[in-house]
Scaffold this active site. Sequence first.
Site, mmCIF file in Angstrom:
data_model
loop_
_atom_site.group_PDB
_atom_site.id
_atom_site.type_symbol
_atom_site.label_atom_id
_atom_site.label_comp_id
_atom_site.label_asym_id
_atom_site.label_seq_id
_atom_site.Cartn_x
_atom_site.Cartn_y
_atom_site.Cartn_z
ATOM 1 N N GLU A 140 30.788 72.336 50.322
ATOM 2 C CA GLU A 140 31.904 72.432 51.276
ATOM 3 C C GLU A 140 31.584 71.671 52.549
ATOM 4 O O GLU A 140 30.415 71.574 52.943
ATOM 5 C CB GLU A 140 32.156 73.905 51.633
ATOM 6 C CG GLU A 140 33.256 74.540 50.804
ATOM 7 C CD GLU A 140 34.151 75.445 51.640
ATOM 8 O OE1 GLU A 140 35.166 74.951 52.161
ATOM 9 O OE2 GLU A 140 33.824 76.632 51.763
ATOM 10 N N ASP A 141 32.619 71.179 53.196
ATOM 11 C CA ASP A 141 32.447 70.504 54.473
ATOM 12 C C ASP A 141 32.062 71.496 55.563
ATOM 13 O O ASP A 141 31.106 71.305 56.301
ATOM 14 C CB ASP A 141 33.738 69.751 54.861
ATOM 15 C CG ASP A 141 34.984 70.629 54.762
ATOM 16 O OD1 ASP A 141 34.898 71.780 54.293
ATOM 17 O OD2 ASP A 141 36.067 70.158 55.164
ATOM 18 N N ASP B 250 34.262 78.507 57.836
ATOM 19 C CA ASP B 250 34.765 79.116 59.066
ATOM 20 C C ASP B 250 34.979 80.610 58.803
ATOM 21 O O ASP B 250 34.059 81.407 58.971
ATOM 22 C CB ASP B 250 36.055 78.387 59.469
ATOM 23 C CG ASP B 250 36.626 78.877 60.780
ATOM 24 O OD1 ASP B 250 35.948 79.643 61.482
ATOM 25 O OD2 ASP B 250 37.771 78.493 61.115
ATOM 26 N N PHE C 154 37.489 73.482 67.012
ATOM 27 C CA PHE C 154 38.071 72.732 65.905
ATOM 28 C C PHE C 154 37.462 71.337 65.923
ATOM 29 O O PHE C 154 37.488 70.654 66.942
ATOM 30 C CB PHE C 154 39.590 72.661 66.037
ATOM 31 C CG PHE C 154 40.224 72.158 64.779
ATOM 32 C CD1 PHE C 154 40.417 73.003 63.695
ATOM 33 C CD2 PHE C 154 40.604 70.835 64.666
ATOM 34 C CE1 PHE C 154 40.970 72.532 62.512
ATOM 35 C CE2 PHE C 154 41.163 70.353 63.484
ATOM 36 C CZ PHE C 154 41.345 71.213 62.414
ATOM 37 N N ARG D 246 39.702 61.999 59.204
ATOM 38 C CA ARG D 246 38.697 62.228 58.156
ATOM 39 C C ARG D 246 37.697 61.087 58.078
ATOM 40 O O ARG D 246 36.531 61.290 57.757
ATOM 41 C CB ARG D 246 39.369 62.303 56.771
ATOM 42 C CG ARG D 246 40.057 63.602 56.472
ATOM 43 C CD ARG D 246 40.403 63.649 54.988
ATOM 44 N NE ARG D 246 41.539 64.500 54.732
ATOM 45 C CZ ARG D 246 41.482 65.834 54.680
ATOM 46 N NH1 ARG D 246 40.344 66.443 54.877
ATOM 47 N NH2 ARG D 246 42.568 66.537 54.448
HETATM 48 P P1 IMP Z 1 37.451 78.893 55.753
HETATM 49 O O1 IMP Z 1 38.209 79.354 54.546
HETATM 50 O O2 IMP Z 1 38.043 79.392 57.050
HETATM 51 O O3 IMP Z 1 35.964 79.137 55.678
HETATM 52 O O4 IMP Z 1 37.683 77.362 55.917
HETATM 53 C C1 IMP Z 1 37.287 76.422 55.047
HETATM 54 C C2 IMP Z 1 38.145 75.176 55.180
HETATM 55 O O5 IMP Z 1 38.949 75.160 56.384
HETATM 56 C C3 IMP Z 1 37.250 73.978 55.276
HETATM 57 O O6 IMP Z 1 36.909 73.500 53.999
HETATM 58 C C4 IMP Z 1 38.087 73.005 56.081
HETATM 59 O O7 IMP Z 1 38.907 72.248 55.231
HETATM 60 C C5 IMP Z 1 38.955 73.882 56.967
HETATM 61 N N1 IMP Z 1 38.394 73.970 58.345
HETATM 62 C C6 IMP Z 1 37.751 75.010 58.918
HETATM 63 N N2 IMP Z 1 37.367 74.720 60.181
HETATM 64 C C7 IMP Z 1 37.782 73.454 60.404
HETATM 65 C C8 IMP Z 1 37.663 72.550 61.532
HETATM 66 O O8 IMP Z 1 37.087 72.850 62.601
HETATM 67 N N3 IMP Z 1 38.217 71.321 61.378
HETATM 68 C C9 IMP Z 1 38.851 70.926 60.231
HETATM 69 N N4 IMP Z 1 38.971 71.718 59.162
HETATM 70 C C10 IMP Z 1 38.447 72.977 59.245
#
Ligand code: IMP
Length: 192
Positions: A110-111, A114, A163, A176
């Site tokens: 995963e990138d 959060d 963010f 991106r």
């Molecule tokens: P989670 O489900 O909240 O853990 O988020 C995972 C996904 O949310 C990541 O794979 C990103 O695509 C997106 N995401 C979360 N934080 C950011 C951010 O700061 N910038 C851009 N995309 C984010």
Amino acid sequence: MKTRESYDGAIERTLFTAKEIDAAVQRLANQIAEDHCRQPLTLVGVLKGALYVVTDLARALAAIPDGPSEIIVDYICVSSYGNSARSSGEVRMLKDVSEPITGRNVVIVEDIVDNGLTLQYLRSLFEERRPASLRACVLFDKPYHRRVEVPVDYVGLQSPDQFVVGYGLDYQELFRNLPYLAQLRPAAFKEG
Ligand code: IMP
């Protein structure tokens, strides 16, 4: 269509340079190689954000002696943020992996993590398919607003509580392709 100038005007500051990201990817590759020494491995990149990290990781792994014996690079596409900077809290699968993962050693790539819901969703989806092993690798960890506790086996860099964009991460599909991680100016959010 946004021009290069509008990209530059939208960036507040660089958080991690391309060089720092490369070094983090190399460290992740070394750790993954150690855990999968001479074993077959499937890397599953979570699109679209893990676009770059999964390909850079796969190439770094190929150069490590005593790394995995073979590597399949696959992708899964999920959506959790729609077009906004705030998570909807709902994870949807848009495209599944194309190769079976049953009996394989799998690393989800995963990138960023959060709230953790995306990774939790993927972990339980993949566990049901009975892989030989299942681990998770994230390039940027944002641990401040977890909604679920989900194990992350490999962490590249700690993201600030902001963010962020670049190196695969987008805001409304833009930014991106930046080779570094950046913070956006508040005005960039308002302009959309
Ligand atoms: P989670 O489900 O909240 O853990 O988020 C995972 C996904 O949310 C990541 O794979 C990103 O695509 C997106 N995401 C979360 N934080 C950011 C951010 O700061 N910038 C851009 N995309 C984010």
